[in-house]
Each structure stands twice: as C-alpha cells, then as structure tokens.
Motif scaffolding. Sequence first.
Motif, PDB file in Angstrom:
ATOM      1  N   TRP A   1     -13.872 -26.714 -16.658  1.00 42.71           N
ATOM      2  CA  TRP A   1     -15.198 -26.444 -17.208  1.00 42.71           C
ATOM      3  C   TRP A   1     -15.164 -25.791 -18.560  1.00 42.71           C
ATOM      4  CZ3 TRP A   1     -19.271 -28.837 -15.607  1.00 42.71           C
ATOM      5  CH2 TRP A   1     -19.239 -29.398 -14.327  1.00 42.71           C
TER       6      TRP A   1
ATOM      7  N   GLN B   1     -10.664 -24.241 -12.387  1.00 40.72           N
ATOM      8  CA  GLN B   1     -12.050 -24.173 -12.838  1.00 40.72           C
ATOM      9  C   GLN B   1     -12.118 -23.835 -14.331  1.00 40.72           C
ATOM     10  OE1 GLN B   1     -14.233 -21.673 -10.162  1.00 40.72           O
ATOM     11  NE2 GLN B   1     -16.150 -21.967 -11.251  1.00 40.72           N
TER      12      GLN B   1
ATOM     13  N   ARG C   1     -13.900 -29.774 -20.683  1.00 37.67           N
ATOM     14  CA  ARG C   1     -15.245 -30.217 -20.988  1.00 37.67           C
ATOM     15  C   ARG C   1     -15.545 -30.088 -22.473  1.00 37.67           C
ATOM     16  NH1 ARG C   1     -20.932 -30.136 -18.708  1.00 37.67           N
ATOM     17  NH2 ARG C   1     -21.984 -29.662 -20.639  1.00 37.67           N
TER      18      ARG C   1
END
Lengths: 301, 335, 341
Positions: free
Chosen positions: A217, A213, A221
């Motif tokens: 993210w 994660q 990203r």
Amino acid sequence: MVVLAGVSVIVFALVHLVPGDPVRLALGTRFSQETYDALRERSGLDQPLLAQFSGWLGRALSGDLGVSFRSGDTVTSLIAERLPATLTLAFASILVALLIAVPLGILSALRPRSVVDRIATVLSQIGISVPEFWMAIVLILVFSGTLGWLPSGGYVPLSEDPLGWLERLVMPAVVTGVVSGSVITRFVRSSVLEALGSDHVRTAQAKGLPGRQVFTWHALRNALLPLVTVTGVQLAYLLSGVVVVEIVFSWPGLGQLALQAVQARDYPVLQGAILLFAVVFLLINLVVDLLYTAIDPRIRR
Amino acid sequence: MTLLEVEDLRVRLRTPRGPAAVVNGLSYSVGEGETVAVVGESGSGKSVSVLALLGLLPARSATVTGRALLHGEDLLTMPPERLRQVRGPGIGMVFQDPMTSLNPVLTIGRQLVEGIRAHGEVSKADARRRAAELLGEVGLPDPRGTLDRYPHELSGGMRQRVVIAIALSNSPSLLIADEATTALDVTVQAQIIDLVERLQADHGTGVVWITHDLGVVAGIADRVLVMYGGRCVEDGTVDDVLEHPAHPYTRGLLGALPDLAAPAVDGEVPDLTTVPGVPPAPTDLPPGCVFWPRCPVRSDPRCETQQPPLAVVAASTGVLPHRAATWCAEEAPRG
Amino acid sequence: MSAAAPTPGPAPRSPAEPDAPARSSAAPDATAWSSAAPDATAWSSAAPAPAPRRARPRWQETLGLLARNPSAAVSAVLLLLLVLVAVFDETLAPSGPNEISVADRLQSPSLEHPFGTDDLGRDIFSRVILGAGVSLRVGFLAVAFALVVGSLAGLLAGFYGRWVDDVLMRAMDVLFAFPAVLLAIAVLAVRGPGAGNTALAIGIVYIPVFARVTRASVLGVREEVYVRASRSVGASDLRLLTRHVLPNAAPPIIVQTSISLAFAVLAEAALSFLGLGTQPPNPAWGLMLAEGRGYIDLAWWLAFFPGMAIFLTVLCFNLLGDGLRDVLDPRQRTLMSGGGR
C-alpha cells in the motif's frame, strides 16, 4: 487542440513539400493526360492551396482522408482494413512488456545489487539496445527455421483461425514487447526503489504495519501510479513504431501500409496514416491524463 | 521509572564513500513522563541513532550494535515480528518533514486506521471513531471531515498534527520526535510543542525530542544530550547544560543563540559566538577528540590523539550528573 | 537522517518543472534511473560543501568518476576505437566494400574472411568496418542537428518564458506528437533517401527531446541566486546565457546526447533496413542486414555481424549515457521513454 491543428498543417504540407508534382511522381512515366487530369482533379491538387487545405481538413474531420493514388480505394477504408492488425499487435506487445517488466522491476528493486537485479539490469540494457529487426530475424531463424515451431509471418484474423492467429502473433509481440518491456523494467525498478526509500514508507513502518502491507500500500501503489503514463507512452510508440517489425513479419498493419505508401509515392495514404498516428498519440495522452486524474488524488480537484 | 535505556549504541553505515561510523557509543536513558532533548548539528548522528532503535535503517547497509532496552526488552535483538508490535504501542515516532511523511495517495483516515488496526482486533468503524478522536485531540478542526481528505489538502502544520496523531494512535509509552517542528513556522511550532507537552502530562509518555533548535530545548526538555560526531559530548539537566555548558562545542552552539548566551562579563565578547567549520564526515572521523578540528580551545595536548571520555563536570548541581566529554571544560567562562 | 542533510554532489538539482503536470503526459517524468538507493546513505555526504557552486563541470573529476564505472569506461573506450575504425576505415578494411567476387560468394567465416562473404562475394568484415563510418556520421550529424536546434529552442524558451516559451514549446509538442519512426519516414518520403536526409530526418525527431531537457534545466537554474544577482548588476542576456545558464544546464544535455546517439544509430539502421536510408551499394549496417535477411537460413553470418555491430554500438552509447548520468546528473528526470523508444 493547438497541437492537433499544428499536426494537421504539417501533414497537409507534406504533400506540398515534395519537390515536383506528386501526381506525376505517383503515376510514374507512362500515363495518359486524361488519367493525369482525373487524378489531379480527384485529389483536388488543381485548386488554390488554401482552398485545398480547408477542403482537406473539412473532409478529414468527417472521416474522408482522400483516395489512394495507386489503388483508387479510399484512404479511410485502407486504414480501417489495417487497423485491427496494428491494434492487436500493439496491445499484445504492451501485455508482453508489462508481464516482463512489472515482476522483474519489482524483484530487482526489492533486492538492489543482488544477482536478480544485476541480471535484470543487463537484460534490460540489452533489450533497449538490440535492433528489433535483428532480433526478429534471429527469432524467425530459430523458431521458424531451425525449430519449425512457428510460422515466419503473416496474419490471420482471430475469428477465422484462433490458433493460427496466436501462432503468428507470438513472435512480433515478443520482439516489440521485449524492447518496451526493457524500458518499463528500468522505470519500475527505479520507481519502486524511490518509493521504498520515501519518508511515508518509513512512517508506515514506524506505525507497526506488517511488512507486506507497507510494501503493497505504501511503496508499490505509489510506485506504480506513474506506470500508467509510461505504459501510455509505450503504447503510443508501439502503435506507430512497429513499422520495422511489421515488415519483417509481413504483418499487414498500418506501418506496413505507410511504408508501402512511401515506396509507391502514394501521398494521400501516407498523409492519412500519419495523421491517424498523431491523433492516436494525442488520444492516448488524453486517456492517460484522465486515468491519472482518476487514480491520483493529488491531481483530482 | 526508566522507560528506555540505551547502552553503547553504535551504528555503522556502508556508503559509496566507504564505511561511515555514524553513531559511536551512545548511552542515555529516558524515564516515564520525562523529556530528553537530543541536540546537535545536521550530521551529528541524532536521527540515525533513533532510527536504529526502531530498526528503520536499511538492513543492507546498516550495522547496529549495543543495547536498547524498552521496558527491559532489547529492541536491537528483537525478532522482526516483535519489533513490529513495538512500533506503535511501544514507540511512536514523528518525523521531520510533514510534507513527505504522509502517503500522498491515501486518505488521512486510512493512514490512521491502518495503524490502529495493525495492533489489535478493532473493527473498521471503531478504528475510524478512534481516528477522529485522535485528530480532535491534536487540535484539528473538523476531525471527521479530515478523515476523508488527502494530505495535499492540508497545510504543513495540519499535516504534522496528523503525523503526531498517527504516532499517538496506539498510546505509545515513548514518543520520539525527530525534528518534528523544524519545518514549521514559529507559531505552529509553539502549538505543536504545547500539544506534545499536554499529551505527555495526560498519558505519562516519555519523549525523546531531537532538534538543533536550542530555543525549543529550553522550552520543553528536562534533560539535554548534546551530540557531535556520533557521540554524546555533553549531557545533564537543561539548567546545567544550557547555563553552564562545559564542552566547547556546546558553548559554541549556545553562543550562536543571542538570547540564551550569557552576556559576557565586562562587555567582553565571548570567544565562541558561532561554531565555524563543518562537522566531520562519518567516513573520516578525526583520530582524537571528534571536535578537535573545529575546536577553538584545544587546551590539552591529548585532544589531538585521544577521545576524551564522558566525565562528570565539577560544577554539577542537580540530582542528575552533568557530564561532558572534554578536557577543556576548565577553560569555560562561567556565565 | 538529519534535517538539512546536504545533498551530495554539485548541487543545482533542477526542481520539477513548474508546469510539469501539463506536459508530463507527453514526456513522463521517469525519475532518476540512478542506482543510488535513496536510503540513509545520503549520509555519507555529511561533510557539506559550502564551497561556492562550481560554474562548470570539473572535467577531470568527471572523467575520474566515469573511469570508476566499469561499463561506462569500457563503452567509452570501445566507442573511441569505433571512431578510429571509422576514420581509418579504408586502411583497416582488408578489401574494398564493393569488390565483387562471385566465386567467393556466401563463404562462411574463415581466416581470410573473418565474417564470411555475402551473396556477391563481398567481404563482410570490410563492409562492417566501412559501415561504421556511415552509421557514426549519420548518427553524429543527426544528434548535432537536434542538439543545436533543440537546445537553442529550449534555452530561449526556458530563459525568456512567457510567449517565447509558449510558442516554442507548443511547436515542440506538435513535433513530439508525430511518431518518431513515421516522422523520419515522412521526411525521407519528402526529401528522398540518402545519408544526409536520413540524418536530417532523425535529427528532426530528436529536436523536441533536447528542447525539453534544456528548458527544464534552464528553468532550474534561472532563478538561482547567482543568476538573479548577475542580472541585477546588469549583465547582458547573452552573457548570462553563455556564462551562467548554459554551463549549468549542460550536464543533462550531455547525458541526453549520449543516449540520443544510441537511438540515432539504431534509427539509421532501421531506416536503411527499410530501404529509406543509405542506399546500396554503400555499406550501411542496416542495409547489410536487410540484404542478408533473405539468406538467413542459408548463411547466418550475412545478417549476424552487421546486427551485432549495431547492437554493440547502441549498447555502448547507452551504457556511456547511463554512466554519465550517474556522474553528472544523478537525479535527472529523463525523457528517454518519450524520446523514441
């Protein structure tokens, strides 16, 4: 807007910078006075400069880019005829580039100085340095000559012969895609590396998020946001910069058209092609800016 | 009751300039509801020592040895998944720079919610409610509205409150604040310190407060640990260390602070008003006392070749020992 | 990681251009290809250098650091060799570039002709050697032109700001909007083919790149304390520019020069390949490649060796550029992806 105005002035000036009489140059040595006058009149070269410019600009804005000295076709129709081939190649290339660059860049950033990273670095360095026309020739030699797997060039529309279309697209797309991909790989690598070392990734780790994660993210990203810009720039480059590859693969695109126009001293066509490329470049930048505004909250206001 | 027990923590980093001994045998403990301040200049190893506890140093280049027991469980040998579970509920961490420690492209709410949901089955709606509560607790106006805002829409002080809210979102038993107020202006700094003290009183959280600002230390800490060259050179209660500094380095640090330094007797200017020079590079530590190259005292010949051990200073007053790693303490002018 | 952990190196890292978002669409800030991972290793620099920032690069130190980067060092040596080859080409080449010997045509590589012979029986080895001069001359001329014009524009724009900046950088945006290869083709279409015009055409393409790099670093330096200090004691603009601003803006320009040379050599080859650059019978690498293209399945060496020469030269300039960047300017915001490729 200012840029566009500047661009059009330069494109217009192009014809007038040519030493000598462009019409005479275009017609070669054997022509009648009537042909000369007709062409001169048709291209508006007999009028005062300013009138010529305003006329040209007005017509250009309405989509009329003049008439080819050579074939007599309108420049707009010549360009429209070539545009699909160029667009196809450019988008296929950027696809190849991204397919190579994103996974490779991420992998090398995840394991800096590992074997994968070193290989990726060497490959991208080679990809950036290799002359595309040379690579194209080598590919033709291997895949069309020795192996006989692919046709050495040409173009057929997708609607007529999907397989033939694909067969002819593969090599040019790979050549230009590898070059762009090399640039993008380096970008992705450094961008992901930088994101991985950023403070907010540490914050995310410190709050106990699972590693996957954190990576997706908080590192990936953020790292891939600027990829939009780089991809846009590369696409703009591909649209125009593939002249050489188009020539080698006899790909009937705009680059080929522009080169033929230069060789034939067909200035209206050259003007039209250059103007179009510049406009496309600016358009792509505009789209990139808009996209960026949509995906990056920092710019959104 | 002891919350965190650090024993002989050592950190080596591989750097382009060779191996760096960044933390060299650090030991301390933090009790429930206690605040320990770790003080030292930039480059003294303070931050690295706490990042090491949470496993936040780059695994490729860092080697960490020693023990760090949180509730009796060693953080340094924990499996990664267990360590992940400790991050948040076990230890909350506030980083130094509020401008960069939040992800700029995710909303505040999302960054809080994901932290809450990483530790237990919580519905999105519940997590959002909890997030808004937390933002209210740290004193942000309009907590609900803030959830949907992005970091760049908030001021530095507000962002740091958000970072604190994130650190507190899983009610950690230990809060580590790494220069948490350094980047903020003085009024905001005071507010943040108040906030942490209040939360500490409410929840009995242990706090490790890393700073190079002795003014802050005097304000919040129960105990002080002075770090230099990756070592603890002096520790003890705030009163002992600040009022009777034994190590020449501590005295130097205090001398640099006019309102804390004891006025010199007979109007004499104390020898040590600043600490000239720079800390040693961790790639190239001196063979003897780490402070020797900058030390203005150097009263003991052993200093040049041997590192003085951390020993109890004669004048220890309180329940806690006041220790210093120096042979030059005797020279200390008592203020 | 402590708060004010000093950043390593010579220090003046130019901050982002104040107007970066406005322009960055055209020139993406592809930040730092630097291999230095931004992790805790910045720690190594813990001994901060409070020493006054040096006004000019220490050449010896730079060279020393460069020597420790094997690929950059090897590249530098190879390029030096190439320059020597180009200078002494006539002496080194076993035969003249245009010695036609139809009897010997299309010979495969042998001791007598290490790279074989072409369709006219010319010795390819000799032609590759003589082509080095053509490539390098055009490359250097082009980059020199772009460097002088572009850096001057960037320097003035960055230093004076306001309308000077607006006018100059707008003009650069216009130039930048033209696709690189096509712009060069257009220039050649107007001026006719030939080595000099090729250099001019490539040079024009790279003017905006140099202008932007220079402007960015000048902006970074302009507000530095010592520049303001000099200004306040009444130093003239010229003195400020030459003594303070230029030396500090130099590292990114040097890096850009090396990278641009790579692209200039590549562009020269491409233009010659298209028949717009160097004209036959002169031995330019791109031209030889074009000539050899027709014989590719018959005699691979015709296209192989000139292509290899181009590739290696470009690779060396690129590697040298990367090495220089690591040494001089680790966090430079490169304009490379906008620069042509």
